[in-house]
Motif scaffolding. Structure first.
Motif, PDB file in Angstrom:
ATOM      1  N   TRP A 475      -4.550  -7.942  -8.252  1.00 52.28           N
ATOM      2  CA  TRP A 475      -5.970  -8.239  -8.122  1.00 52.28           C
ATOM      3  C   TRP A 475      -6.303  -8.445  -6.648  1.00 52.28           C
ATOM      4  CZ3 TRP A 475      -9.324  -7.937 -12.137  1.00 52.28           C
ATOM      5  CH2 TRP A 475      -8.766  -7.873 -13.415  1.00 52.28           C
ATOM      6  N   LYS A 476      -7.338  -7.719  -6.181  1.00 51.87           N
ATOM      7  CA  LYS A 476      -7.717  -7.809  -4.770  1.00 51.87           C
ATOM      8  C   LYS A 476      -9.219  -8.065  -4.671  1.00 51.87           C
ATOM      9  CE  LYS A 476      -4.194  -4.524  -3.165  1.00 51.87           C
ATOM     10  NZ  LYS A 476      -3.961  -3.305  -2.373  1.00 51.87           N
ATOM     11  N   SER A 477      -9.553  -8.918  -3.734  1.00 53.86           N
ATOM     12  CA  SER A 477     -10.953  -9.268  -3.538  1.00 53.86           C
ATOM     13  C   SER A 477     -11.745  -8.079  -3.022  1.00 53.86           C
ATOM     14  CB  SER A 477     -11.061 -10.431  -2.545  1.00 53.86           C
ATOM     15  OG  SER A 477     -12.411 -10.725  -2.266  1.00 53.86           O
ATOM     16  N   LEU A 478     -12.974  -7.972  -3.482  1.00 51.16           N
ATOM     17  CA  LEU A 478     -13.866  -6.901  -3.066  1.00 51.16           C
ATOM     18  C   LEU A 478     -14.630  -7.313  -1.803  1.00 51.16           C
ATOM     19  CD1 LEU A 478     -14.780  -4.056  -4.004  1.00 51.16           C
ATOM     20  CD2 LEU A 478     -16.530  -5.157  -5.411  1.00 51.16           C
ATOM     21  N   ASP A 479     -13.867  -7.700  -0.775  1.00 47.45           N
ATOM     22  CA  ASP A 479     -14.487  -8.121   0.485  1.00 47.45           C
ATOM     23  C   ASP A 479     -15.207  -6.969   1.166  1.00 47.45           C
ATOM     24  OD1 ASP A 479     -13.553 -10.735   0.231  1.00 47.45           O
ATOM     25  OD2 ASP A 479     -11.625 -10.218   1.128  1.00 47.45           O
ATOM     26  N   ILE A 480     -14.674  -5.773   1.018  1.00 41.82           N
ATOM     27  CA  ILE A 480     -15.343  -4.572   1.512  1.00 41.82           C
ATOM     28  C   ILE A 480     -15.480  -3.610   0.340  1.00 41.82           C
ATOM     29  CG2 ILE A 480     -14.517  -4.781   3.894  1.00 41.82           C
ATOM     30  CD1 ILE A 480     -12.349  -2.720   3.226  1.00 41.82           C
ATOM     31  N   GLY A 481     -16.407  -2.681   0.450  1.00 41.13           N
ATOM     32  CA  GLY A 481     -16.607  -1.727  -0.625  1.00 41.13           C
ATOM     33  C   GLY A 481     -15.347  -0.927  -0.907  1.00 41.13           C
ATOM     34  N   ALA A 482     -15.129  -0.636  -2.182  1.00 35.95           N
ATOM     35  CA  ALA A 482     -13.964   0.140  -2.598  1.00 35.95           C
ATOM     36  C   ALA A 482     -14.418   1.212  -3.566  1.00 35.95           C
ATOM     37  CB  ALA A 482     -12.912  -0.762  -3.246  1.00 35.95           C
ATOM     38  N   PRO A 568      -8.858  -4.680 -10.150  1.00 35.70           N
ATOM     39  CA  PRO A 568      -7.446  -4.525 -10.486  1.00 35.70           C
ATOM     40  C   PRO A 568      -6.889  -3.242  -9.859  1.00 35.70           C
ATOM     41  CG  PRO A 568      -8.770  -3.728 -12.306  1.00 35.70           C
ATOM     42  CD  PRO A 568      -9.745  -4.188 -11.236  1.00 35.70           C
ATOM     43  N   TYR A 569      -5.700  -3.333  -9.296  1.00 34.36           N
ATOM     44  CA  TYR A 569      -5.060  -2.182  -8.674  1.00 34.36           C
ATOM     45  C   TYR A 569      -3.698  -1.955  -9.315  1.00 34.36           C
ATOM     46  CZ  TYR A 569      -8.668  -2.292  -5.086  1.00 34.36           C
ATOM     47  OH  TYR A 569      -9.876  -2.262  -4.429  1.00 34.36           O
ATOM     48  N   THR A 570      -3.343  -0.676  -9.417  1.00 34.15           N
ATOM     49  CA  THR A 570      -2.085  -0.282 -10.030  1.00 34.15           C
ATOM     50  C   THR A 570      -1.154   0.321  -8.987  1.00 34.15           C
ATOM     51  OG1 THR A 570      -1.078   1.238 -11.621  1.00 34.15           O
ATOM     52  CG2 THR A 570      -3.135   1.942 -10.634  1.00 34.15           C
ATOM     53  N   ASN A 571       0.138   0.192  -9.189  1.00 36.60           N
ATOM     54  CA  ASN A 571       1.105   0.815  -8.294  1.00 36.60           C
ATOM     55  C   ASN A 571       1.340   2.286  -8.623  1.00 36.60           C
ATOM     56  OD1 ASN A 571       1.729  -1.414  -6.638  1.00 36.60           O
ATOM     57  ND2 ASN A 571       3.032  -2.272  -8.236  1.00 36.60           N
ATOM     58  N   GLN A 572       0.752   2.766  -9.703  1.00 37.02           N
ATOM     59  CA  GLN A 572       0.928   4.174 -10.067  1.00 37.02           C
ATOM     60  C   GLN A 572       0.147   5.059  -9.105  1.00 37.02           C
ATOM     61  OE1 GLN A 572      -0.682   5.435 -13.898  1.00 37.02           O
ATOM     62  NE2 GLN A 572       1.002   6.882 -14.165  1.00 37.02           N
ATOM     63  N   ARG A 573       0.803   6.098  -8.615  1.00 39.42           N
ATOM     64  CA  ARG A 573       0.169   7.053  -7.710  1.00 39.42           C
ATOM     65  C   ARG A 573       0.293   8.438  -8.317  1.00 39.42           C
ATOM     66  NH1 ARG A 573      -0.858   4.457  -2.798  1.00 39.42           N
ATOM     67  NH2 ARG A 573       0.404   2.592  -2.411  1.00 39.42           N
ATOM     68  N   ILE A 574      -0.768   9.215  -8.228  1.00 37.26           N
ATOM     69  CA  ILE A 574      -0.816  10.536  -8.829  1.00 37.26           C
ATOM     70  C   ILE A 574      -1.428  11.501  -7.823  1.00 37.26           C
ATOM     71  CG2 ILE A 574      -1.795  11.942 -10.699  1.00 37.26           C
ATOM     72  CD1 ILE A 574      -1.834   9.401 -12.429  1.00 37.26           C
ATOM     73  N   THR A 575      -0.812  12.661  -7.669  1.00 36.73           N
ATOM     74  CA  THR A 575      -1.336  13.690  -6.772  1.00 36.73           C
ATOM     75  C   THR A 575      -2.815  13.952  -7.057  1.00 36.73           C
ATOM     76  OG1 THR A 575       0.771  14.805  -6.424  1.00 36.73           O
ATOM     77  CG2 THR A 575      -1.210  16.162  -6.257  1.00 36.73           C
ATOM     78  N   GLY A 576      -3.633  13.925  -6.013  1.00 34.89           N
ATOM     79  CA  GLY A 576      -5.047  14.234  -6.150  1.00 34.89           C
ATOM     80  C   GLY A 576      -5.931  13.072  -6.549  1.00 34.89           C
ATOM     81  N   LEU A 577      -5.339  11.882  -6.753  1.00 35.08           N
ATOM     82  CA  LEU A 577      -6.121  10.679  -7.054  1.00 35.08           C
ATOM     83  C   LEU A 577      -5.918   9.676  -5.920  1.00 35.08           C
ATOM     84  CD1 LEU A 577      -5.462  10.218 -10.876  1.00 35.08           C
ATOM     85  CD2 LEU A 577      -7.370  11.382  -9.756  1.00 35.08           C
ATOM     86  N   LEU A 578      -6.992   9.055  -5.488  1.00 35.27           N
ATOM     87  CA  LEU A 578      -6.922   8.257  -4.266  1.00 35.27           C
ATOM     88  C   LEU A 578      -8.013   7.208  -4.266  1.00 35.27           C
ATOM     89  CD1 LEU A 578      -5.531   8.187  -1.381  1.00 35.27           C
ATOM     90  CD2 LEU A 578      -7.449   9.586  -0.602  1.00 35.27           C
ATOM     91  N   SER A 579      -7.691   6.023  -3.721  1.00 36.35           N
ATOM     92  CA  SER A 579      -8.704   4.998  -3.486  1.00 36.35           C
ATOM     93  C   SER A 579      -9.115   5.025  -2.023  1.00 36.35           C
ATOM     94  CB  SER A 579      -8.165   3.618  -3.859  1.00 36.35           C
ATOM     95  OG  SER A 579      -7.034   3.292  -3.059  1.00 36.35           O
ATOM     96  N   VAL A 580     -10.376   4.709  -1.761  1.00 39.03           N
ATOM     97  CA  VAL A 580     -10.894   4.663  -0.398  1.00 39.03           C
ATOM     98  C   VAL A 580     -11.738   3.398  -0.243  1.00 39.03           C
ATOM     99  CG1 VAL A 580     -10.850   7.141   0.042  1.00 39.03           C
ATOM    100  CG2 VAL A 580     -12.844   6.133  -1.063  1.00 39.03           C
ATOM    101  N   PHE A 581     -11.939   3.007   1.024  1.00 43.49           N
ATOM    102  CA  PHE A 581     -12.564   1.719   1.307  1.00 43.49           C
ATOM    103  C   PHE A 581     -13.542   1.852   2.462  1.00 43.49           C
ATOM    104  CE2 PHE A 581      -8.477   1.206  -0.622  1.00 43.49           C
ATOM    105  CZ  PHE A 581      -8.655   0.201  -1.543  1.00 43.49           C
TER     106      PHE A 581
END
Length: 763
Positions: A475-482, A568-581
């Motif tokens: 769990w991470k605070s939404l201090d900046i837009g995500a 909520p954030y997951t440790n799963q990473r998948i080609t072509g899927l990405l979070s940005v901030f």
């Protein structure tokens, strides 16, 4: 013993070398051009006037290699350059994640050494051009300072990648030096005379902590930076190397002929900086620090720019103009510096970004008046303003690769550089470039020689993405837009769901955004907005935007900043899927939002950028309808990175033996196979100084095997870390079925493949 009688004059030993292509300049552009040309079958002479390769990236200067990724601080997703420069950066990250410039020297030398078609001449300077008539180079004369050998270099084609353009200059090629007026190319960013017309040189130093007190006595030539350098208060004891890129000088001088004078002034500044850090009393932490290295030659930014049949300008970059002869791309900001450099009262640079990468046309890469001369590196045909974006090393290397493939095509067709454009060979050039791994924005590789184009594809499984794993959520605070980037097909946008956590009564604003430019990643268009009232604790959200997309594209599921909310954030990473901030990256003048001066001709927009691993986890969203964007047919769609979709086959994470089978109606004879894997083209892979959290990109398939129809293993690879694997079989194999088994990189990353290509000959 050697003894000679007196004579009036002695001559240096002379050696004549003949080649298909002579490349002058062993920086990254010349090195990548040489490697690419050699692999295309050309005999190449690479002439470098320094003892190592790499130019500004080498241990002599120590600048990090960057290009369109721009420290991951812009909106250019998955934009790291392909081909040889990608191979070098991936290799350096694997061997040298600590960013040791000496190791980078070694890697570059080794890559050139492995190519038998390259004759490398180090410490060898070109000093004369011989011509057949006014517009054709016959040969070059060069001299090696270490063995006193004079070289006579003959070739039908020449490439000037020397930085200052020594071959072009001596040959009489048309060039420019200094900034064009605003009216010349209708460029609002063209600088005035007060700002200055040239970017200067920089010189770096490295320091280290010895653990014991160290004294420093400044040389007599060191300046008092507290009196002469306006930004002296910005110095920090722990900054060194190219973090001090702004220690710049020379923009008011002749950046070719005054280089030694500029170097001395930079030495005066560098030793003055260190004297200030050590002896001003303002840096007690520097008491045990010493100088470990000071540059002996400055890193040059700008000198001559040569004229081709087209000159790229500001509007090409900002408006993303398309060109029929596009062969490369750039994506660095338009990065101009005040000519007075470190002595200026102004900001050390003005970096203005465009919304995505821009095409570079082939017509910028050859001389308009010397028939057999190519240009590569920072001297290509661009205006001073556009030069601010094209000059960086990864972009320079990328155009070097384009020149090399063009030279090979010139040889095969028996034509000179301009004829490739005028006589209709550009489509062939673009196709051959893409086959080497050169991504060209807007283009798709169509290759009739590729046997995969005619195969039936059968996959053991395909990821039907409906949700990220929610085990071990962070769990991470939404201090900046995500935002979570999600590739969707045309049609109704699915309902998204996820848990969110609030610390009190608050409202969360969620927007569905897209880019206004196809294939872009600037989320400047809001399709729908939801405002959700939250009570303290965890709330399960369902977001139904009721939007229908007209075409396939990435959408941004965007959560606007609210410090009272956690995602909520997951440790799963998948080609072509990405979070940005929507954060700040000072390395690229990214303050979360670009707000250019009125009338500058540059767009205002927000930056939404990824975080570097080990951060940058995906937001743990779920979709009501499974996302079918990872089908096996992606491996032959002609695009080897995410653009408007992932462009990759991704296996189901639960598949214990993922594979793709290629099946033909009749047996095919195959001698060469190309596989393209995911080495995270979003990661900048800075070559020196900065460190990297891993040696191998987490998406990359490490282990695979290839079987024929009878189940015989014809090739096996373990511990792969490279993007492109080219497999030349010892003996051609005739079969009606090939199966490529790929192991998942890890429990958190499913196996992915961008491309599989099979050839019957050496196409």
């Amino acid at each position: 013993m050697i003894q000679e009688e007196e004579i009036d004059r002695r001559y240096s030993r002379a050696v004549t070398l003949s080649a298909d292509l002579v490349i002058t300049g062993g920086g990254l552009s010349g090195t990548c051009a040489a490697i690419t040309a050699a692999r295309q079958g050309l005999k190449v002479v690479l002439v470098q006037d320094r003892p190592v390769l790499g130019g500004n990236a080498s241990s002599e200067v120590r600048l990090w290699i960057l290009g369109a990724t721009s420290h991951m601080g812009n909106n250019n997703r998955w934009s790291r350059e392909g081909g040889v420069i990608d191979e070098l950066l991936v290799e350096n990250t694997y061997q040298n994640p600590e960013g040791n410039p000496i190791i980078l020297d070694m890697i570059l030398l080794d890559k050139v050494f492995q190519e038998p078609n390259i004759t490398l001449l180090l410490n060898t300077a070109v000093f004369e051009v011989e011509k057949d008539g006014p517009d054709t180079i016959r040969s070059l004369k060069a001299f090696c300072s270490q063995n006193s050998i004079a070289f006579h270099l003959e070739a039908p084609l020449f490439c000037d990648a020397s930085g200052d353009g020594i071959v072009g200059f001596l040959a009489g090629a048309a060039f420019r030096m200094g900034a064009e007026a605003r009216e010349a190319f209708d460029e609002p960013m063209a600088p005035d005379t007060d700002y200055g017309e040239l970017l200067g040189h920089s010189l770096y130093f490295y320091s280290k902590d010895t653990g014991t007190p160290v004294k420093f006595t400044a040389p007599s030539f060191a300046i008092d930076v507290s009196k002469e350098v306006p930004r002296f208060r910005n110095f920090k004891a722990n900054e060194h190397g190219c973090q001090l890129w702004w220690v710049e000088h020379g923009g008011r001088l002749d950046t070719v002929h005054d280089t030694e004078r500029i170097k001395w002034e930079l030495w005066r500044v560098v030793y003055g900086i260190w004297d200030y850090i050590k002896n001003s009393g303002k840096f007690p932490e520097a008491g045990t620090m010493t100088l470990e290295w000071v540059g002996m030659i400055p890193g040059k930014r700008e000198s001559r720019r040569f004229e081709g049949d087209y000159m790229l300008s500001q509007r090409d970059l900002i408006e993303k103009r398309t060109h029929p002869d596009a062969v490369a791309y750039g994506g660095w900001s338009i990065d101009l510096h005040p000519a007075d450099g470190v002595f200026s009262e102004r900001q050390p640079c003005n970096q203005w970004h465009s919304k995505g990468i821009f095409q570079i046309p082939y017509r910028c890469l050859y001389s308009r008046n010397i028939q057999n001369l190519f240009f590569a590196g920072r001297i290509i045909s661009v205006s001073h303003v556009a030069f601010g974006a094209t000059r960086v090393m990864a972009t320079s290397a990328y155009v070097g690769q384009a020149v090399a493939v063009a030279a090979a095509l010139c040889k095969r067709q028996g034509v000179l550089p301009r004829a490739l454009y005028e006589q209709g060979y550009i489509g062939q050039l673009q196709r051959e470039l893409m086959k080497t791994g050169q991504h060209i924005p807007g283009l798709v590789l169509t290759d009739d020689a590729d046997l995969v184009a005619h195969a039936r594809l059968v996959a053991s499984s395909t990821l039907a993405f409906s949700r990220f794993s929610r085990g071990n959520l962070r769990w991470k605070s939404l201090d900046i837009g995500a935002a979570q980037l999600v590739p969707l097909h045309a049609g109704a946008v699915p309902v998204f769901s996820l848990p969110v956590q609030a610390s009190g009564n608050t409202a969360l604003t969620v927007e569905l955004r897209v880019s206004s430019r196809k294939g872009g990643f600037t989320p400047d268009t809001v399709l729908a907005t939801e405002s959700v009232a939250l009570a303290p604790g965890i709330t399960d959200l369902e977001l139904d935007f009721g939007v229908v997309l007209e075409e396939a594209q990435y959408v941004f599921l965007t959560f606007l900043a609210n410090p009272e909310v956690q995602l909520p954030y997951t440790n799963q990473r998948i080609t072509g899927l990405l979070s940005v901030f929507n954060g700040v990256n000072k390395k690229v003048s990214n303050n979360g939002c670009q707000q250019p001066p009125v009338g500058s001709g540059v767009d205002e927009f927000e930056f939404w950028c990824p975080q570097r691993r080990p951060e940058g986890q995906n937001i743990a969203i779920a979709l009501a309808n499974p996302l079918m964007a990872f089908e096996p047919d992606n491996i032959r769609n002609g695009v080897d990175r995410p653009v408007t979709g992932p462009n990759a086959w991704v296996a189901d994470p639960n598949d214990t033996d993922p594979y793709v089978s290629l099946q033909w109606d009749t047996p095919q004879t195959i001698s060469r196979i190309v596989l393209v894997f995911d080495t995270d083209a979003d990661h900048a892979m800075e070559s020196v100084l900065m460190t990297h959290p891993e040696r191998v990109m987490p998406f990359c398939v490490r282990n695979y095997r290839i079987e024929d129809a009878a189940g015989n293993v014809i090739y096996r690879k373990t511990d792969n870390y490279q993007t492109r694997n080219t497999i030349v079989l010892d003996e051609p194999v005739t079969t009606d079925k090939f199966t490529i088994h790929v192991a998942h990189p890890s429990a958190e990353v499913p196996a992915a493949v961008f491309a599989i290509r099979c050839y019957g000959g050496m196409q």
